[in-house]
Scaffold this motif. Structure first.
Motif, PDB file in Angstrom:
ATOM      1  N   ALA A   1      -1.255  12.157  -5.978  1.00 22.16           N
ATOM      2  CA  ALA A   1      -0.192  11.737  -6.462  1.00 22.16           C
ATOM      3  C   ALA A   1       0.217  12.779  -7.567  1.00 22.16           C
ATOM      4  O   ALA A   1      -0.227  13.827  -7.831  1.00 22.16           O
ATOM      5  N   PRO A   2       1.612  12.591  -7.829  1.00 24.06           N
ATOM      6  CA  PRO A   2       2.168  11.367  -8.377  1.00 24.06           C
ATOM      7  C   PRO A   2       3.236  11.072  -6.735  1.00 24.06           C
ATOM      8  O   PRO A   2       3.252  12.581  -6.254  1.00 24.06           O
ATOM      9  N   PHE A   3       3.115   9.663  -5.763  1.00 23.53           N
ATOM     10  CA  PHE A   3       4.336   9.817  -4.897  1.00 23.53           C
ATOM     11  C   PHE A   3       5.134   8.842  -5.187  1.00 23.53           C
ATOM     12  O   PHE A   3       4.745   7.192  -5.470  1.00 23.53           O
ATOM     13  N   VAL A   4       6.307   8.227  -3.751  1.00 24.35           N
ATOM     14  CA  VAL A   4       6.583   7.561  -3.886  1.00 24.35           C
ATOM     15  C   VAL A   4       6.177   6.389  -2.864  1.00 24.35           C
ATOM     16  O   VAL A   4       6.228   6.751  -1.499  1.00 24.35           O
ATOM     17  N   ALA A   5       5.872   5.541  -2.279  1.00 22.00           N
ATOM     18  CA  ALA A   5       6.100   4.270  -1.622  1.00 22.00           C
ATOM     19  C   ALA A   5       6.919   3.167  -1.094  1.00 22.00           C
ATOM     20  O   ALA A   5       7.764   3.131  -1.947  1.00 22.00           O
ATOM     21  N   ALA A   6       7.519   3.282   0.355  1.00 23.58           N
ATOM     22  CA  ALA A   6       8.631   2.397   0.272  1.00 23.58           C
ATOM     23  C   ALA A   6       7.948   1.440   0.918  1.00 23.58           C
ATOM     24  O   ALA A   6       6.910   1.055   1.143  1.00 23.58           O
ATOM     25  N   GLN A   7       8.262   0.064   0.689  1.00 21.91           N
ATOM     26  CA  GLN A   7       8.236  -1.350   1.698  1.00 21.91           C
ATOM     27  C   GLN A   7       9.761  -2.090   1.141  1.00 21.91           C
ATOM     28  O   GLN A   7      10.489  -2.254  -0.048  1.00 21.91           O
ATOM     29  N   GLY A   8       9.485  -2.795   2.749  1.00 26.91           N
ATOM     30  CA  GLY A   8      10.855  -4.312   2.792  1.00 26.91           C
ATOM     31  C   GLY A   8      11.422  -3.329   3.659  1.00 26.91           C
ATOM     32  O   GLY A   8      12.672  -3.798   3.828  1.00 26.91           O
ATOM     33  N   THR A   9      11.485  -2.022   3.790  1.00 26.07           N
ATOM     34  CA  THR A   9      12.770  -1.946   4.418  1.00 26.07           C
ATOM     35  C   THR A   9      13.130  -1.832   5.849  1.00 26.07           C
ATOM     36  O   THR A   9      14.460  -2.906   5.792  1.00 26.07           O
ATOM     37  N   ALA A  10      12.034  -2.379   6.576  1.00 23.95           N
ATOM     38  CA  ALA A  10      12.539  -3.484   7.555  1.00 23.95           C
ATOM     39  C   ALA A  10      12.947  -4.867   7.840  1.00 23.95           C
ATOM     40  O   ALA A  10      13.507  -5.681   8.664  1.00 23.95           O
ATOM     41  N   MET A  11      13.023  -5.395   6.357  1.00 23.29           N
ATOM     42  CA  MET A  11      13.714  -6.544   6.074  1.00 23.29           C
ATOM     43  C   MET A  11      15.078  -6.077   5.135  1.00 23.29           C
ATOM     44  O   MET A  11      15.718  -7.405   4.413  1.00 23.29           O
ATOM     45  N   GLY A  12      15.818  -4.770   4.958  1.00 22.69           N
ATOM     46  CA  GLY A  12      16.598  -4.710   4.675  1.00 22.69           C
ATOM     47  C   GLY A  12      16.543  -4.643   3.256  1.00 22.69           C
ATOM     48  O   GLY A  12      17.405  -4.734   2.086  1.00 22.69           O
ATOM     49  N   ARG A  13      15.815  -4.244   2.573  1.00 21.18           N
ATOM     50  CA  ARG A  13      15.625  -4.412   1.058  1.00 21.18           C
ATOM     51  C   ARG A  13      15.016  -2.664   1.165  1.00 21.18           C
ATOM     52  O   ARG A  13      14.542  -1.878   2.106  1.00 21.18           O
ATOM     53  N   GLN A  14      15.154  -2.299   0.040  1.00 29.68           N
ATOM     54  CA  GLN A  14      14.971  -0.888  -0.290  1.00 29.68           C
ATOM     55  C   GLN A  14      13.815  -0.593  -1.604  1.00 29.68           C
ATOM     56  O   GLN A  14      14.180   0.130  -2.672  1.00 29.68           O
ATOM     57  N   GLY A  15      12.342  -2.003  -1.602  1.00 32.16           N
ATOM     58  CA  GLY A  15      11.528  -1.539  -2.080  1.00 32.16           C
ATOM     59  C   GLY A  15      10.992  -0.099  -2.741  1.00 32.16           C
ATOM     60  O   GLY A  15      10.140  -0.040  -1.431  1.00 32.16           O
ATOM     61  N   ARG A  16      11.022   0.286  -3.466  1.00 31.72           N
ATOM     62  CA  ARG A  16      10.205   1.953  -3.682  1.00 31.72           C
ATOM     63  C   ARG A  16       9.025   2.132  -5.504  1.00 31.72           C
ATOM     64  O   ARG A  16       8.645   0.934  -6.741  1.00 31.72           O
ATOM     65  N   VAL A  17       7.768   2.081  -5.034  1.00 29.67           N
ATOM     66  CA  VAL A  17       6.684   1.923  -5.671  1.00 29.67           C
ATOM     67  C   VAL A  17       6.031   2.928  -6.394  1.00 29.67           C
ATOM     68  O   VAL A  17       5.995   3.693  -5.242  1.00 29.67           O
ATOM     69  N   HIS A  18       6.407   2.783  -7.111  1.00 27.58           N
ATOM     70  CA  HIS A  18       5.569   4.421  -8.110  1.00 27.58           C
ATOM     71  C   HIS A  18       4.484   4.432  -7.527  1.00 27.58           C
ATOM     72  O   HIS A  18       3.689   3.781  -9.407  1.00 27.58           O
ATOM     73  N   ILE A  19       3.318   5.455  -7.637  1.00 29.73           N
ATOM     74  CA  ILE A  19       2.035   5.762  -7.643  1.00 29.73           C
ATOM     75  C   ILE A  19       1.621   6.401  -8.788  1.00 29.73           C
ATOM     76  O   ILE A  19       2.244   7.961  -8.429  1.00 29.73           O
ATOM     77  N   THR A  20       1.423   6.819  -9.710  1.00 30.41           N
ATOM     78  CA  THR A  20       1.030   7.822 -10.671  1.00 30.41           C
ATOM     79  C   THR A  20      -0.674   7.967 -10.549  1.00 30.41           C
ATOM     80  O   THR A  20      -1.570   6.758  -9.998  1.00 30.41           O
ATOM     81  N   SER A  21      -1.638   9.176 -11.229  1.00 31.16           N
ATOM     82  CA  SER A  21      -3.140   9.049 -11.328  1.00 31.16           C
ATOM     83  C   SER A  21      -2.984   9.731 -12.941  1.00 31.16           C
ATOM     84  O   SER A  21      -2.643  10.435 -13.230  1.00 31.16           O
ATOM     85  N   GLU A  22      -4.140   9.377 -13.077  1.00 27.66           N
ATOM     86  CA  GLU A  22      -4.579   9.525 -14.975  1.00 27.66           C
ATOM     87  C   GLU A  22      -5.860   9.658 -15.108  1.00 27.66           C
ATOM     88  O   GLU A  22      -5.808   8.236 -14.715  1.00 27.66           O
ATOM     89  N   ASN A  23      -6.932  10.511 -15.343  1.00 26.12           N
ATOM     90  CA  ASN A  23      -8.387  10.798 -15.771  1.00 26.12           C
ATOM     91  C   ASN A  23      -8.990   9.922 -14.166  1.00 26.12           C
ATOM     92  O   ASN A  23      -9.743   8.592 -14.604  1.00 26.12           O
ATOM     93  N   GLU A  24      -8.694   9.961 -12.711  1.00 26.74           N
ATOM     94  CA  GLU A  24      -8.433   9.710 -11.748  1.00 26.74           C
ATOM     95  C   GLU A  24      -8.605   8.029 -11.804  1.00 26.74           C
ATOM     96  O   GLU A  24      -9.674   7.838 -11.068  1.00 26.74           O
TER      97      GLU A  24
END
Length: 117
Positions: free
Chosen positions: A76-99
């Motif tokens: 972390a941090p990284f960005v996950a994509a979801q919904g692409t196959a459905m024509g969407r551009q979902g972006r989920v932001h993953i971070t981490s703090e204190n495990e």
């Protein structure tokens, strides 16, 4: 976890010959040069309905992030994509703090209103 994002995006699942309740999460890493780290897809059924896909799933992304980080596949941090196959551009932001993993993103309001019952 499949061998890559292209394989995840190429899935065309059909559960019509396997009735029941399905909750399936599929992941595949993108190439390092991509602006997103992982492609996520979530398939589910409700009752007798056909298999459907969720365009963005916070709980699946949280569980996937925990596993991807713990297994050393991503940091972390990284960005996950979801919904692409459905024509969407979902972006989920993953971070981490204190495990602790945090899941966030942006939402667009496309419809507002009220219902009088």
């Amino acid at each position: 976890m499949l061998d890559g994002a292209d394989t995840v995006l190429g899935l065309r699942p059909d559960a019509s010959h396997h009735p029941g309740c399905w909750d399936i999460g599929v992941l595949g890493l993108h190439r390092r040069s991509s602006d997103v780290a992982v492609e996520v897809r979530a398939f589910f059924t409700e009752g007798e309905e056909p298999l459907r896909e969720d365009p963005v799933t916070g709980s699946l992304n949280a569980a996937a992030a925990e596993w991807l980080i713990a297994s050393g596949r991503l940091t972390a941090p990284f960005v996950a994509a979801q919904g692409t196959a459905m024509g969407r551009q979902g972006r989920v932001h993953i971070t981490s703090e204190n495990e602790q993993v945090w899941v966030g993103g942006h939402a667009d309001v496309i419809l507002t209103g009220s219902v009088l019952i």
